[in-house]
Design a protein around this motif. Structure first.
Motif, PDB file in Angstrom:
ATOM      1  N   LEU A  11      62.165  12.908 -11.647  1.00  0.00           N
ATOM      2  CA  LEU A  11      62.626  12.009 -12.701  1.00  0.00           C
ATOM      3  C   LEU A  11      61.436  11.189 -13.214  1.00  0.00           C
ATOM      4  O   LEU A  11      60.700  10.597 -12.413  1.00  0.00           O
ATOM      5  CB  LEU A  11      63.707  11.083 -12.159  1.00  0.00           C
ATOM      6  CG  LEU A  11      64.203   9.973 -13.089  1.00  0.00           C
ATOM      7  CD1 LEU A  11      64.873  10.569 -14.324  1.00  0.00           C
ATOM      8  CD2 LEU A  11      65.159   9.044 -12.330  1.00  0.00           C
ATOM      9  N   ARG A  38      61.326  27.263 -19.309  1.00  0.00           N
ATOM     10  CA  ARG A  38      62.290  26.219 -18.996  1.00  0.00           C
ATOM     11  C   ARG A  38      63.632  26.554 -19.588  1.00  0.00           C
ATOM     12  O   ARG A  38      63.734  27.272 -20.583  1.00  0.00           O
ATOM     13  CB  ARG A  38      61.802  24.862 -19.509  1.00  0.00           C
ATOM     14  CG  ARG A  38      61.757  24.721 -21.018  1.00  0.00           C
ATOM     15  CD  ARG A  38      61.143  23.369 -21.395  1.00  0.00           C
ATOM     16  NE  ARG A  38      61.098  23.183 -22.845  1.00  0.00           N
ATOM     17  CZ  ARG A  38      60.504  22.153 -23.440  1.00  0.00           C
ATOM     18  NH1 ARG A  38      59.898  21.220 -22.709  1.00  0.00           N
ATOM     19  NH2 ARG A  38      60.509  22.062 -24.755  1.00  0.00           N
ATOM     20  N   ALA A  40      67.203  24.390 -20.399  1.00  0.00           N
ATOM     21  CA  ALA A  40      68.024  23.183 -20.413  1.00  0.00           C
ATOM     22  C   ALA A  40      69.492  23.590 -20.395  1.00  0.00           C
ATOM     23  O   ALA A  40      69.837  24.709 -20.813  1.00  0.00           O
ATOM     24  CB  ALA A  40      67.707  22.360 -21.650  1.00  0.00           C
ATOM     25  N   PRO A  88      62.698  13.077 -23.681  1.00  0.00           N
ATOM     26  CA  PRO A  88      63.992  13.472 -23.105  1.00  0.00           C
ATOM     27  C   PRO A  88      64.320  14.945 -23.342  1.00  0.00           C
ATOM     28  O   PRO A  88      64.942  15.584 -22.484  1.00  0.00           O
ATOM     29  CB  PRO A  88      64.976  12.547 -23.825  1.00  0.00           C
ATOM     30  CG  PRO A  88      64.174  11.323 -24.126  1.00  0.00           C
ATOM     31  CD  PRO A  88      62.803  11.834 -24.458  1.00  0.00           C
ATOM     32  N   THR A  91      63.654  17.690 -20.715  1.00  0.00           N
ATOM     33  CA  THR A  91      64.497  17.822 -19.536  1.00  0.00           C
ATOM     34  C   THR A  91      65.020  19.248 -19.403  1.00  0.00           C
ATOM     35  O   THR A  91      65.611  19.793 -20.334  1.00  0.00           O
ATOM     36  CB  THR A  91      65.682  16.847 -19.617  1.00  0.00           C
ATOM     37  OG1 THR A  91      65.180  15.506 -19.577  1.00  0.00           O
ATOM     38  CG2 THR A  91      66.645  17.061 -18.459  1.00  0.00           C
ATOM     39  N   LEU A 123      63.422  21.035 -11.159  1.00  0.00           N
ATOM     40  CA  LEU A 123      64.092  20.252 -12.194  1.00  0.00           C
ATOM     41  C   LEU A 123      63.207  19.106 -12.662  1.00  0.00           C
ATOM     42  O   LEU A 123      62.687  18.338 -11.855  1.00  0.00           O
ATOM     43  CB  LEU A 123      65.414  19.702 -11.661  1.00  0.00           C
ATOM     44  CG  LEU A 123      66.211  18.786 -12.591  1.00  0.00           C
ATOM     45  CD1 LEU A 123      66.628  19.548 -13.848  1.00  0.00           C
ATOM     46  CD2 LEU A 123      67.426  18.220 -11.858  1.00  0.00           C
ATOM     47  N   THR A 125      63.514  15.831 -15.155  1.00  0.00           N
ATOM     48  CA  THR A 125      64.428  14.977 -15.897  1.00  0.00           C
ATOM     49  C   THR A 125      63.642  13.838 -16.518  1.00  0.00           C
ATOM     50  O   THR A 125      62.955  13.097 -15.811  1.00  0.00           O
ATOM     51  CB  THR A 125      65.524  14.412 -14.988  1.00  0.00           C
ATOM     52  OG1 THR A 125      66.228  15.483 -14.352  1.00  0.00           O
ATOM     53  CG2 THR A 125      66.515  13.581 -15.802  1.00  0.00           C
ATOM     54  N   SER A 127      64.110  10.545 -18.529  1.00  0.00           N
ATOM     55  CA  SER A 127      65.164   9.595 -18.880  1.00  0.00           C
ATOM     56  C   SER A 127      64.724   8.196 -18.498  1.00  0.00           C
ATOM     57  O   SER A 127      64.008   7.994 -17.524  1.00  0.00           O
ATOM     58  CB  SER A 127      66.459   9.954 -18.157  1.00  0.00           C
ATOM     59  OG  SER A 127      67.454   8.973 -18.394  1.00  0.00           O
TER      60      SER A 127
END
Length: 128
Positions: A11, A38, A40, A88, A91, A123, A125, A127
């Protein structure tokens, strides 16, 4: 057994950076082109960046150009994806893949689906 293991996901806040690693076991990456892809949620898999076996040629998707860099350390049997100025929309689960080719261009690798070896994904992320 040929394996690729990704690490470095997590994250991060928008504008931040992460470095993903892709380590190979069971084979040497010296003669393989490597790609980062990637996916999403709800979207198709996208070829983000690819690098030739020599490291002399690279490709970046327009969505990451100028923000991401790809490099390889064949002595460590590892490929890296440095991701800066994360957004964002970056992600996704990031996968690395290896293929002995041949490819006309590294872009061709990033556009191909059926590559020889895939990792399990990590993963990312982005944010606040």
């Amino acid at each position: 057994q040929l394996q690729l293991v990704e690490s470095g996901g997590g994250l991060v806040q928008p504008g931040g950076s992460l470095r993903l690693s892709c380590a190979a076991s069971g084979f040497t990456l010296d003669y393989y082109a490597i790609g980062w892809f990637r996916q999403a949620p709800g979207k198709e898999r996208e070829g983000v960046s690819c690098i030739s076996s020599s490291g002399g040629s690279t490709y970046f998707a327009d969505s990451v150009k100028g923000r991401f860099t790809i490099s390889r350390d064949n002595a460590k049997n590892t490929v890296y994806l440095q991701m800066n100025s994360l957004k964002p929309e970056d992600t996704a689960v990031y996968y690395c893949a290896a293929d002995s080719g041949p490819f006309v261009t590294v872009q061709a690798m990033c556009l191909r689906n059926g590559l020889e070896v895939w990792g399990q994904g990590t993963l990312v992320t982005v944010s606040s």
